[in-house]
Design a protein around this motif. Structure first.
Motif, PDB file in Angstrom:
ATOM      1  N   GLY A 272      39.183  43.966  38.712  1.00  0.00           N
ATOM      2  CA  GLY A 272      37.830  44.011  38.165  1.00  0.00           C
ATOM      3  C   GLY A 272      37.812  44.471  36.718  1.00  0.00           C
ATOM      4  N   THR A 273      38.591  45.504  36.419  1.00  0.00           N
ATOM      5  CA  THR A 273      38.642  46.027  35.055  1.00  0.00           C
ATOM      6  C   THR A 273      39.268  45.022  34.096  1.00  0.00           C
ATOM      7  OG1 THR A 273      38.822  48.289  35.891  1.00  0.00           O
ATOM      8  CG2 THR A 273      39.499  47.912  33.615  1.00  0.00           C
TER       9      THR A 273
ATOM     10  N   PRO B 177      36.285  37.621  46.394  1.00  0.00           N
ATOM     11  CA  PRO B 177      35.564  38.590  45.555  1.00  0.00           C
ATOM     12  C   PRO B 177      35.866  40.039  45.935  1.00  0.00           C
ATOM     13  CG  PRO B 177      34.102  36.808  46.212  1.00  0.00           C
ATOM     14  CD  PRO B 177      35.377  36.628  46.989  1.00  0.00           C
TER      15      PRO B 177
ATOM     16  N   TYR C 162      38.240  42.692  44.015  1.00  0.00           N
ATOM     17  CA  TYR C 162      37.786  43.321  42.778  1.00  0.00           C
ATOM     18  C   TYR C 162      38.509  44.639  42.491  1.00  0.00           C
ATOM     19  CZ  TYR C 162      34.422  45.280  39.419  1.00  0.00           C
ATOM     20  OH  TYR C 162      33.840  45.829  38.300  1.00  0.00           O
ATOM     21  N   ASN C 163      38.759  45.438  43.497  1.00  0.00           N
ATOM     22  CA  ASN C 163      39.331  46.774  43.295  1.00  0.00           C
ATOM     23  C   ASN C 163      40.840  46.832  43.536  1.00  0.00           C
ATOM     24  OD1 ASN C 163      36.915  48.235  42.592  1.00  0.00           O
ATOM     25  ND2 ASN C 163      36.270  47.995  44.726  1.00  0.00           N
TER      26      ASN C 163
ATOM     27  N   VAL D 173      32.154  39.175  37.513  1.00  0.00           N
ATOM     28  CA  VAL D 173      33.583  39.183  37.845  1.00  0.00           C
ATOM     29  C   VAL D 173      33.807  38.627  39.241  1.00  0.00           C
ATOM     30  CG1 VAL D 173      35.580  40.649  38.281  1.00  0.00           C
ATOM     31  CG2 VAL D 173      34.156  41.060  36.269  1.00  0.00           C
ATOM     32  N   ARG D 174      32.978  39.036  40.180  1.00  0.00           N
ATOM     33  CA  ARG D 174      33.138  38.540  41.554  1.00  0.00           C
ATOM     34  C   ARG D 174      32.891  37.035  41.626  1.00  0.00           C
ATOM     35  NH1 ARG D 174      33.492  42.595  45.379  1.00  0.00           N
ATOM     36  NH2 ARG D 174      33.058  44.706  44.606  1.00  0.00           N
TER      37      ARG D 174
ATOM     38  N   LYS E 200      36.783  42.243  33.498  1.00  0.00           N
ATOM     39  CA  LYS E 200      35.550  42.773  32.899  1.00  0.00           C
ATOM     40  C   LYS E 200      35.753  43.206  31.445  1.00  0.00           C
ATOM     41  CE  LYS E 200      34.332  46.659  34.596  1.00  0.00           C
ATOM     42  NZ  LYS E 200      33.851  47.680  35.532  1.00  0.00           N
TER      43      LYS E 200
ATOM     44  N   THR F 145      42.653  47.757  37.605  1.00  0.00           N
ATOM     45  CA  THR F 145      42.265  46.913  38.729  1.00  0.00           C
ATOM     46  C   THR F 145      41.906  45.525  38.213  1.00  0.00           C
ATOM     47  OG1 THR F 145      39.934  47.532  38.590  1.00  0.00           O
ATOM     48  CG2 THR F 145      41.359  48.909  39.972  1.00  0.00           C
TER      49      THR F 145
ATOM     50  N   GLU G 101      29.917  43.360  37.056  1.00  0.00           N
ATOM     51  CA  GLU G 101      30.654  43.298  38.318  1.00  0.00           C
ATOM     52  C   GLU G 101      30.298  42.024  39.087  1.00  0.00           C
ATOM     53  OE1 GLU G 101      31.223  45.735  42.536  1.00  0.00           O
ATOM     54  OE2 GLU G 101      30.548  46.801  40.734  1.00  0.00           O
TER      55      GLU G 101
END
Length: 373
Positions: free
Chosen positions: A133-134, A166, A169-170, A155-156, A137, A131, A152
């Motif tokens: 986010g990953t 934001p 993220y997923n 990242v957002r 991150k 994702t 998290e």
């Protein structure tokens, strides 16, 4: 090369009051020769591809150095050596006063977070199984960084900084357009708050309208965060818009380096003249420049020409060019800091109109908005 040059105090491409600074990155006589093996049944080294063959340049805190040239001239290889994705064959790389040329993995660990890279292809540089986010991150996890509020949250904030929602993220990379994927790449590069970013043709795979958006984003990031850039590209219009200084590369060598205004208005090396003459003009009312068409093909980096490497395609070449390699120095009539490697440079009175060097109306509009702002 001298470690002190005159640069604008303010961040961003526009010049301000002059100040002297120490370089953040200094490269001296850097080379990258890829060996060629042949023979049977026992293979042995029979030659080498001289991708980069002795380059010198500096990048100062908060500035952007544009590195331009034809495809295959060694630009990307130079960027990968600076980030130590490749280990140079010879030369010296100094970062913040520290020699990192042959530093081992453990020695590089403390500065990995300070030098980041934006890759050319936004489609292959992101893991399709992770994702967003990953992806963003991961650098923080690898370096054991725990920002206030958690990873998290950071990242957002980065997604919002690069112009994405934001709530993305997923999501996975395949759910985004090319321009959005490159923004994700920018966010990943910013995750560790670097001091230097090597941008390897970050917009070449994008549509022109998206190119303008991404370049504008990078300029905003530089203005707000004071990050230095080594901006690698073959598009002279984009380099002109983004960079403080520009270095022109040909067949593994830097042939001219100057501040943006000086190089675009008073180019001295014949190769630089040829590159600028090839840029299409947008203004139909402007008198067209005469196109300089280079003769022959780019020589092989396996056996480059003796003396000046550009001599086999240069209309000003003489006997001296075949025997003596021209040094990269300031020549008569050049502005301070304008270096040229040519025995018979173009006259300083021959000027290229800066306003002509615009590749596309979208970039022209971007330049106008930036100027008015």
């Amino acid at each position: 090369m001298s470690n002190n040059v005159t640069l604008p105090e303010q961040q961003g491409p526009e010049a301000g009051t002059a100040a002297t600074r120490e370089p953040l990155l200094a490269v001296e006589n850097m080379k990258m020769h890829f060996p060629i093996y042949g023979g049977f049944p026992i293979k042995r080294k029979v030659g080498a591809v001289r991708a980069v063959d002795g380059v010198d340049f500096q990048v100062f805190p908060g500035e952007s150095l544009g590195l331009v040239g034809e495809s295959g001239c060694g630009k990307s290889t130079t960027g990968r050596m600076v980030t130590r994705l490749l280990e140079p064959t010879a030369g010296k790389i100094t970062y913040s006063g520290r020699d990192i040329t042959h530093a081992k993995r453990r020695e590089l660990a403390p500065i990995r977070s300070e030098i980041q890279m934006i890759f050319q292809d936004p489609y292959s540089s992101l893991n399709p199984r992770q994702t967003v986010g990953t992806i963003i991150k991961s650098p923080m996890e690898i370096n054991g960084i725990n920002p206030p509020g958690g990873r998290e949250k950071k990242v957002r904030e980065l997604l919002e900084l690069v112009g994405l929602n934001p709530e993305h993220y997923n999501r996975f990379p395949h759910e985004f357009s090319g321009g959005q994927r490159q923004r994700i790449g920018v966010a990943r590069a910013l995750a560790l708050e670097p001091k230097l970013i090597v941008a390897d043709e970050p917009v070449s795979a994008l549509d022109v309208s998206i190119q303008a958006q991404v370049v504008n984003l990078l300029q905003k990031v530089q203005d707000e965060l004071g990050i230095a850039f080594l901006f690698i590209a073959h598009d002279l219009a984009i380099v002109r818009h983004f960079s403080h200084r520009v270095a022109v590369m040909y067949l593994g060598k830097i042939v001219e380096v100057a501040d943006r205004e000086s190089l675009y208005t008073r180019p001295r090396h014949p190769y630089t003249h040829a590159l600028l003459s090839a840029v299409p003009e947008v203004d139909l009312d402007t008198e067209h420049k005469e196109r300089i068409r280079l003769a022959g093909d780019v020589p092989s980096p396996i056996s480059p020409p003796s003396g000046c490497r550009f001599r086999t395609r240069c209309w000003k070449a003489q006997d001296k060019c075949a025997t003596d390699e021209p040094p990269l120095v300031q020549i008569s009539g050049n502005k301070e800091g304008h270096l040229t490697a040519c025995h018979f440079p173009e006259a300083p009175s021959i000027e290229a109109r800066v306003e002509d060097v615009v590749m596309d109306p979208a970039l022209a509009a971007l330049e106008k908005d930036h100027t008015e702002g």
